[in-house]
Design a protein around this motif. Structure first.
Motif, PDB file in Angstrom:
ATOM      1  N   ALA A  81      45.654  20.486 120.395  1.00 48.84           N
ATOM      2  CA  ALA A  81      45.737  19.428 119.377  1.00 48.84           C
ATOM      3  C   ALA A  81      44.429  18.653 119.306  1.00 48.84           C
ATOM      4  O   ALA A  81      43.953  18.289 118.215  1.00 48.84           O
ATOM      5  N   GLU A  82      43.816  18.411 120.463  1.00 49.41           N
ATOM      6  CA  GLU A  82      42.542  17.689 120.488  1.00 49.41           C
ATOM      7  C   GLU A  82      41.425  18.538 119.883  1.00 49.41           C
ATOM      8  O   GLU A  82      40.624  18.045 119.083  1.00 49.41           O
ATOM      9  N   MET A 138      48.322  13.360 129.697  1.00 50.65           N
ATOM     10  CA  MET A 138      48.355  14.797 129.439  1.00 50.65           C
ATOM     11  C   MET A 138      46.960  15.318 129.110  1.00 50.65           C
ATOM     12  O   MET A 138      46.536  16.368 129.615  1.00 50.65           O
ATOM     13  N   LEU A 139      46.243  14.591 128.272  1.00 48.45           N
ATOM     14  CA  LEU A 139      44.893  15.013 127.902  1.00 48.45           C
ATOM     15  C   LEU A 139      43.946  14.944 129.092  1.00 48.45           C
ATOM     16  O   LEU A 139      43.127  15.852 129.303  1.00 48.45           O
ATOM     17  N   THR A 150      34.101  19.830 123.357  1.00 41.00           N
ATOM     18  CA  THR A 150      32.737  19.376 123.107  1.00 41.00           C
ATOM     19  C   THR A 150      32.700  18.528 121.833  1.00 41.00           C
ATOM     20  O   THR A 150      33.676  18.436 121.088  1.00 41.00           O
ATOM     21  N   ILE A 151      31.546  17.929 121.588  1.00 48.30           N
ATOM     22  CA  ILE A 151      31.368  17.144 120.371  1.00 48.30           C
ATOM     23  C   ILE A 151      31.563  18.013 119.132  1.00 48.30           C
ATOM     24  O   ILE A 151      32.064  17.562 118.098  1.00 48.30           O
ATOM     25  N   ALA A 152      31.215  19.295 119.250  1.00 48.82           N
ATOM     26  CA  ALA A 152      31.362  20.220 118.126  1.00 48.82           C
ATOM     27  C   ALA A 152      32.807  20.663 117.921  1.00 48.82           C
ATOM     28  O   ALA A 152      33.109  21.379 116.963  1.00 48.82           O
ATOM     29  N   GLY A 153      33.690  20.258 118.829  1.00 46.11           N
ATOM     30  CA  GLY A 153      35.093  20.622 118.697  1.00 46.11           C
ATOM     31  C   GLY A 153      35.456  21.943 119.334  1.00 46.11           C
ATOM     32  O   GLY A 153      36.556  22.470 119.112  1.00 46.11           O
TER      33      GLY A 153
END
Length: 230
Positions: A81-82, A138-139, A150-153
């Motif tokens: 999800a993140e 959880m995260l 990462t910042i790029a996802g």
């Protein structure tokens, strides 16, 4: 349906899921998961009303293994999800998901402006109906033993790679491994960004010794772990 027909149907479903699981659409995955949940609920209700101690032992073992898999899946899906920005979806996507009319044949629609949820933890808390602190936990746990974003996802290695390998071992109780990762993280409270190299534990260091002890506990837990049902 007689016993033979039921066994044949279950075997066909098992083969189909094993052969095409990675190719199944989101809709089929969700429907299959809901079907399995319904089947499991009926099976557990039947099992808990039996007077045979062997049923209690066998089903208890199966449920324990299932609980381990579910605990891993909770963190894996929270991390997904993140990584996919689930908290930034368009409001209509959330409505479609709740009402079971999601069209998985098209790409997901994201909010054009300010999203409904500020962070992934905010989204998970509201969507799963859990507290914000549980969602954030959880995260944080996922970042320790599964991966980081990462910042790029994109996904990268977890904080503790070695413990992450142990955590994914189906023969090891994930709770013990996760507790060790949390303890080690408290010794080093600074949380590195996903762009920094993962934490490696020097064998002679204090954290390295804790890692060695954790492996010993994991192996002991492995020897006591319930066998998978055949």
């Amino acid at each position: 349906m007689n016993t033979i027909s039921l066994a044949s149907a279950m075997e066909a479903l098992r083969r189909a899921a094993a052969a095409g699981g990675s190719r199944l659409s989101g809709q089929v995955l969700a429907e299959t998961a809901r079907l399995n949940l319904e089947i499991l609920d009926n099976v557990l209700q039947a099992a808990t009303h039996r007077s045979d101690p062997r049923v209690a032992a066998e089903m208890g073992s199966i449920v324990e293994v299932l609980s381990h898999r579910i605990s891993r899946a909770r963190l894996e899906l929270a991390l997904l999800a993140e990584a996919t920005g689930a908290h930034t979806l368009d409001l209509e996507e959330y409505d479609d998901l709740r009402e079971g009319r999601t069209d998985y044949s098209r790409p997901a629609r994201y909010a054009a402006g300010r999203p409904c949820y500020k962070t992934t933890a905010d989204f998970l808390a509201a969507w799963l109906r859990i507290t914000y602190f549980e969602a954030e936990g959880m995260l944080n746990d996922a970042h320790l033993v599964i991966g980081r974003v990462t910042i790029a996802g994109t996904l990268t290695t977890p904080r503790f790679e070695q413990l992450g390998t142990t955590y994914q071992d189906p023969a090891v109780d994930p709770r013990a491994t996760l507790q060790t990762a949390r303890s080690l993280n408290r010794l080093e409270p600074r949380t590195p960004s996903a762009r920094e190299p993962p934490c490696r534990l020097p064998p002679g260091s204090k954290m390295g010794r804790r890692w060695k002890n954790a492996r010993c506990r994991s192996w002991r837990a492995m020897s006591r772990a319930p066998r998978r049902s055949r």
